[in-house]
Design a protein around this motif. Structure first.
Motif, short mmCIF file in Angstrom:
data_model
loop_
_atom_site.label_atom_id
_atom_site.label_comp_id
_atom_site.label_asym_id
_atom_site.label_seq_id
_atom_site.Cartn_x
_atom_site.Cartn_y
_atom_site.Cartn_z
N UNK A 15 0.82 -1.21 0.00
CA UNK A 15 0.00 0.00 0.00
C UNK A 15 0.85 1.26 0.00
N UNK A 16 2.07 1.18 0.51
CA UNK A 16 2.93 2.36 0.56
C UNK A 16 3.18 2.92 -0.84
N UNK A 17 3.13 2.06 -1.84
CA UNK A 17 3.37 2.49 -3.22
C UNK A 17 2.08 2.66 -4.03
N UNK A 19 -1.37 2.89 -2.67
CA UNK A 19 -2.46 3.71 -2.12
C UNK A 19 -2.37 5.18 -2.52
N UNK A 20 -1.18 5.76 -2.68
CA UNK A 20 -1.15 7.17 -3.08
C UNK A 20 -1.74 7.45 -4.47
N UNK A 21 -2.05 6.40 -5.24
CA UNK A 21 -2.76 6.61 -6.50
C UNK A 21 -1.93 6.94 -7.72
N UNK A 42 -7.28 2.47 -10.17
CA UNK A 42 -6.99 1.29 -9.35
C UNK A 42 -7.16 1.61 -7.87
N UNK A 43 -7.29 0.56 -7.05
CA UNK A 43 -7.40 0.73 -5.59
C UNK A 43 -6.89 -0.49 -4.85
N UNK A 44 -6.44 -0.27 -3.63
CA UNK A 44 -6.13 -1.36 -2.73
C UNK A 44 -7.45 -1.95 -2.23
N UNK A 45 -7.46 -3.28 -2.01
CA UNK A 45 -8.67 -3.93 -1.49
C UNK A 45 -8.39 -4.83 -0.29
N UNK A 46 -7.12 -4.95 0.11
CA UNK A 46 -6.83 -5.78 1.27
C UNK A 46 -5.34 -5.87 1.51
N UNK A 47 -4.97 -6.12 2.77
CA UNK A 47 -3.55 -6.21 3.14
C UNK A 47 -3.01 -7.64 3.01
N UNK B 20 -6.09 11.17 -9.35
CA UNK B 20 -4.75 11.24 -8.73
C UNK B 20 -4.62 10.48 -7.42
N UNK B 21 -5.72 10.00 -6.85
CA UNK B 21 -5.62 9.12 -5.69
C UNK B 21 -5.53 9.80 -4.33
N UNK B 41 -8.81 4.25 -0.24
CA UNK B 41 -8.87 3.10 -1.16
C UNK B 41 -10.05 3.29 -2.11
N UNK B 43 -11.26 4.16 -6.56
CA UNK B 43 -10.89 4.27 -7.98
C UNK B 43 -12.05 4.79 -8.82
N UNK B 160 -1.89 12.30 -0.20
CA UNK B 160 -1.92 10.94 -0.73
C UNK B 160 -1.26 10.04 0.29
N UNK B 161 -2.04 9.15 0.89
CA UNK B 161 -1.54 8.43 2.05
C UNK B 161 -0.59 7.29 1.67
N UNK B 162 0.53 7.22 2.34
CA UNK B 162 1.55 6.18 2.11
C UNK B 162 1.57 5.14 3.22
#
Lengths: 185, 185
Positions: A15-17, A19-21, A42-47, B20-21, B41, B43, B160-162
């Motif tokens: 997510x560190x890369x 999540x910022x979009x 795109x989006x994160x959906x889980x860890x 841009x996220x 999270x 899109x 933009x959260x990291x």
């Protein structure tokens, strides 16, 4: 360009890369054909498992390669690659071998049969976790199964697309770590 | 804080703020209860209709308000609001009236029964378009039905959260408009 030195990275922290979009380059391969597309939806959906969703338009040449192979690699370019990122998004894999045209360096992935783009700050190997929303929403839900990330720079300068040919460049960071509850970090 | 002057904005162009996220504040309301959560999270999923997807964890107090009302407002804070953004994400609506605690100014929405956060650069009124992936993936798919956006600054400084308490701040923009095919803009 000197290639970044990338090593294995914990999946629970990608997510560190992502999540910022940032704008990413999606590499794909199917039955001897390979392609690259520029993608920003795109989006994160889980860890854990590391789940990631993205929208791919069915008119894109990559769509069928990705849908059939059920694999892709999400590559994170830096702002220094902006012209390549734009040009990849403005030609079609139906007409051009984008790997050759843009002089990109590929590397072999570990868990998927899709080339990594070694010029990028990071590459995330993905296997399809859920294809049920492809037809309805163009939405692919991936499990990231391997992450390759450069240790330097700690925070890569990334591109965030605003439409109309314009990118926001993310570089400066601020920390508010002290304001967070420990369990929220 | 002086409130931004916001006006109606074309739905087909909201990607300029969401693609841009950025971190956003999601406002919600259901049967006299209202809440705000911080969310990163999400899109874009379509231009017209303007479709937008976001992940909401079921443990969040907002989850039930949003799931039941089938409405929300996506508010875009600027970097100047970073402490409020963090603090909203580090307390629960089960214990706190976040609107009161953080001194936010609400405004009435046009198409949904959920308050806009007038302090934000933009607010997007959303109605649930597809709830079929809520249970499986925590994924809400929204149609944005009304957009309120401040004309100035043209490019808001967004967060933009990291992860780990750290935000990338997007401010500088670069244009490569001249490299795009007209139909790709």
């Amino acid at each position: 360009m000197r290639l970044p030195v990338r090593t294995d990275f914990p999946l629970g922290e990608i997510r560190r890369y992502l999540e910022p979009g940032p704008i990413v380059l999606v590499s794909s391969a199917w039955k001897g054909r390979a392609n690259i597309m520029t993608m920003g939806w795109h989006l994160m959906l889980g860890f854990e498992p590391a789940l990631f969703g993205c929208y791919i338009w069915e008119a894109n040449h990559s769509f069928e390669l990705i849908r059939r192979s059920r694999q892709c690699v999400i590559n994170l370019p830096t702002a220094a690659m902006v012209d390549t990122v734009v040009d990849i998004g403005n030609c079609s894999g139906a007409e051009v071998d984008k790997f050759a045209r843009f002089g990109l360096t590929t590397a072999k992935a570990t868990h998927v049969d899709v080339p990594l783009i070694a010029d990028c700050h990071a590459s995330f190997e993905c296997r399809l976790a859920d294809g049920s929303q492809i037809r309805r929403h163009g939405l692919f839900i991936w499990e990231v199964v391997k992450a390759h990330v450069a240790a330097r720079p700690r925070v890569p300068e990334t591109l965030h697309y605003r439409g109309d040919g314009e990118f926001l460049v993310g570089r400066r960071t601020i920390s508010r770590r002290g304001r967070f509850k420990p369990e929220m970090l």
